[in-house]
Design a protein around this motif. Structure first.
Motif, mmCIF file in Angstrom:
data_model
loop_
_atom_site.group_PDB
_atom_site.id
_atom_site.type_symbol
_atom_site.label_atom_id
_atom_site.label_comp_id
_atom_site.label_asym_id
_atom_site.label_seq_id
_atom_site.Cartn_x
_atom_site.Cartn_y
_atom_site.Cartn_z
ATOM 1 N N MET A 54 119.538 -46.090 -0.764
ATOM 2 C CA MET A 54 117.851 -46.074 -1.951
ATOM 3 C C MET A 54 118.206 -45.827 -2.592
ATOM 4 N N ASP A 55 117.272 -46.945 -3.697
ATOM 5 C CA ASP A 55 117.047 -46.483 -5.596
ATOM 6 C C ASP A 55 116.149 -45.176 -5.549
ATOM 7 N N LEU A 56 116.738 -43.981 -5.444
ATOM 8 C CA LEU A 56 115.347 -43.203 -5.456
ATOM 9 C C LEU A 56 114.535 -43.001 -6.522
ATOM 10 N N SER A 57 115.238 -44.134 -7.581
ATOM 11 C CA SER A 57 113.909 -43.881 -8.808
ATOM 12 C C SER A 57 113.046 -44.871 -8.739
ATOM 13 N N LEU A 58 112.961 -46.285 -7.385
ATOM 14 C CA LEU A 58 111.692 -47.026 -7.225
ATOM 15 C C LEU A 58 110.994 -46.624 -7.423
ATOM 16 N N ARG A 59 110.367 -47.073 -6.981
ATOM 17 C CA ARG A 59 108.726 -46.615 -6.314
ATOM 18 C C ARG A 59 108.724 -47.542 -5.444
ATOM 19 N N VAL A 60 108.142 -47.222 -3.677
ATOM 20 C CA VAL A 60 107.515 -47.826 -2.975
ATOM 21 C C VAL A 60 107.565 -49.123 -2.795
ATOM 22 N N ILE A 61 106.522 -49.802 -4.200
ATOM 23 C CA ILE A 61 106.359 -51.351 -3.209
ATOM 24 C C ILE A 61 106.959 -51.602 -4.231
#
Length: 617
Positions: free
Chosen positions: A357-364
């Protein structure tokens, strides 16, 4: 006597409040299970109780001289340590120094960690958790605080831990998703829900009943409040005179009723009809074998998955369950045999460890990368609506993944897999780190999932709830098929063991040592091995033969039932409630008829091939 008392606890992380002035106490000898959806603060509560984290407000007090041991969800060890040293760490005293090592080794053997000198850096995440569990249980403690102790334990180990904790004389606080475990051990359930803490003096089954009663009472109180508010509002609309004390009190009561908060209900989790069509050819395994060196994991396994199969795969850790899933996925080639995957098959794989998971991405954004809109029975819905139905409210959807708890990331990953609309769903230890409520939602979803479900799991409740056929790894690469869920498997396996023991005892009493085979056995075994090398005549399995003999009668009964429902629908045209119920019943019968017709076509085709004398390798 209370060993531990927490009063008026408050705790927040950034903009998320976990606890709003909650209180908790732990009595002597109590076994308490803590439950709640991921992200409500279960692990935080355990760390605060263990003295490893400070609350924002409130007090934590503990009896003098009490020994507390804490099992974290993800344990960390000193670098360059070996297994036995990690288990003994903090547990050696003058009183036990002569026998503590033998106890540690016995516990490690039970938990399937046989190499006591192995460096911990070489262990898998599951093995590390079991080493940490051994370290925690070996201690002399008054209070055990356990965060997901059953994760990475097979059913046999979970049963051993269950017996251990039942005998443990101290108090236990634990977070676990294993509902049978909670039912068997806990005398009290504590639920974290919407910043509040609710305590139920019951095991898990009792908790379900009492929670339903509490919510029913809250709804009844809310209905009464709304009724009073309606009356008061009518009075206000007539024109309240605010001069007298009596009228002022009336206005104040109206404002209190108006401003009172309604009880928050659990968000519904719906992902209906997120699926793809599955054609006639599904997934077929023919003579699959797989070994690593001398370690035989799978030997000559053949199975053709049917469209509505609900398969559970069980066995000890390291026996080859995940390897079998990877072979089905096409990620791992078999040493021998053939994998056939139909053109319409769309595989969905929920792995034991989250995908990257790219942890910098927002959930949406993580979900939008799969689809902006998803087709459902009610039409297309947006990624945002889908997230909300899956317990991610709008205020969390624009949070970066890095801020989510481990369990919330696991739930997000599950949603992404399901949104890809698979028709063959492979779940590798789906219950690890998922909260009970999400598991219940997943189970309800799988009830209506119009495809194949293959699940590797040690969760006995989940297997009983979801699966209708079990494949058990029973040594030397052999998979044995059992009909039903986990409890059915357990009953059948125990019966088989008892019969085997009786057989061995009988042979011993008749002049042959128990456990020894007659001389004819090697010859029979040689014939069996030789028969594998030669083509064998195609034939029905026991289940297929039984289905072939009864399926036409079942189809006829379903067709008759549909005609009866149609007649009843005509009669009930003016009764909307009964009409709606009859329509649902007719739809269910039609769905079952479609499944039976597909099964009948498969069996007819197989019968024709058998009659033609086809063989298989």
């Amino acid at each position: 006597m209370n060993l531990l008392t927490i009063e008026n606890l408050t705790k927040s992380y950034t903009d998320r409040q976990l606890f709003d002035h909650v209180s908790f106490s732990l009595g002597s000898g109590e076994k308490v299970g803590v439950i709640g959806i991921n992200g409500t603060g279960k692990s935080t509560l355990l760390r605060i109780a263990a003295g490893l984290e400070e609350p924002d407000g409130g007090t934590v007090s503990m009896g003098n001289g009490l020994q507390v041991r804490y099992l974290p969800q993800t344990p960390v060890f000193k670098e360059e340590s070996h297994v036995l040293a990690c288990v003994l760490s903090g547990n050696v005293t003058e009183q036990n120094k002569w026998d503590i090592e033998s106890q540690a080794k016995a516990m490690l053997n039970t938990l399937d960690i046989p190499d006591f000198t192995q460096p911990v850096e070489e262990l898998s995440g599951g093995q590390r958790k079991r080493v940490a569990l051994a370290n925690t249980l070996l201690s002399s403690s008054d209070i055990l605080i356990l965060d997901e102790p059953t994760n990475h334990l097979d059913s046999e180990m979970a049963g051993w831990l269950e017996d251990y904790l039942k005998r443990f004389r101290g108090a236990v606080i634990m977070v676990t998703h294993d509902r049978y475990f909670l039912d068997s051990i806990c005398s009290r359930i504590v639920e974290l829900d919407k910043r509040c803490l609710y305590s139920y003096q019951a095991n898990y089954s009792g908790f379900l009943q009492r929670k339903a009663e509490r919510e029913a009472m809250a709804l009844a109180a809310e209905r009464k409040r709304q009724s009073l508010l309606k009356t008061e509002l009518a009075w206000m609309m007539r024109g309240a005179r605010a001069r007298s004390t009596k009228q002022k009190a009336h206005i104040q009561r109206f404002e209190e009723l108006r401003d009172a908060k309604a009880p928050e209900s659990d968000a519904g989790v719906e992902i209906n009809s997120v699926k793809s069509r599955l054609g006639k050819t599904t997934v077929e395994l023919h003579g699959i074998s797989k070994s690593y060196g001398k370690n035989i994991l799978i030997k000559d396994f053949t199975y053709i998955f049917l469209k509505d199969d609900r398969i559970g795969v069980i066995g000890r850790n390291g026996c080859g369950k995940s390897t079998l899933m990877k072979i089905i996925m096409g990620a791992e080639p078999p040493d021998e045999g053939e994998l056939v995957v139909g053109q319409t098959v769309k595989l969905g794989y929920f792995s034991q460890e989250n995908e990257y998971m790219d942890l910098s991405l927002r959930v949406i954004d993580y979900i939008r990368n799969v689809a902006e809109y998803v087709p459902t029975a009610d039409g297309s819905i947006s990624a945002s609506q889908m997230l909300e139905r899956f317990l991610f409210p709008p205020d969390i959807q624009y949070t970066v993944i890095e801020r989510l708890s481990g369990g919330e990331r696991r739930r997000l990953y599950l949603l992404r897999v399901l949104m890809e609309a698979p028709n063959v769903l492979i779940l590798d230890e789906p219950t690890n780190d998922l909260d009970i409520r999400t598991l219940m939602v997943l189970e309800d979803y799988l009830d209506t999932f119009p495809g194949i479900v293959i699940s590797v799991s040690h969760d006995r409740y989940f297997l009983d709830r979801v699966t209708r056929r079990i494949f058990a790894f029973e040594g030397n690469g052999t998979l044995v098929q059992y009909e039903g869920g986990y409890t059915d498997y357990q009953t059948a396996a125990e019966r088989k063991r008892a019969e085997q023991e009786a057989f061995e005892n009988d042979r011993g009493q008749n002049g042959r040592p128990g456990g020894q085979r007659e001389n004819v056995e090697p010859a029979a075994q040689a014939w069996k091995q030789d028969s594998r090398m030669k083509p064998r005549k195609l034939k029905f399995t026991f289940q297929e033969q039984r289905d072939f003999e009864t399926i036409e009668g079942e189809i006829e009964a379903l067709e008759t039932g549909i005609l009866e429902k149609e007649a009843a629908i005509e009669e009930a045209a003016a009764n909307y409630g009964r009409l709606s119920r009859l329509m649902e019943e007719k739809q269910e019968l039609e769905s079952r008829l479609e499944e039976k017709m597909e099964r009948w076509m498969y069996l007819e085709d197989l019968a024709a091939r058998i009659e033609a004398g086809e063989t298989v390798s």
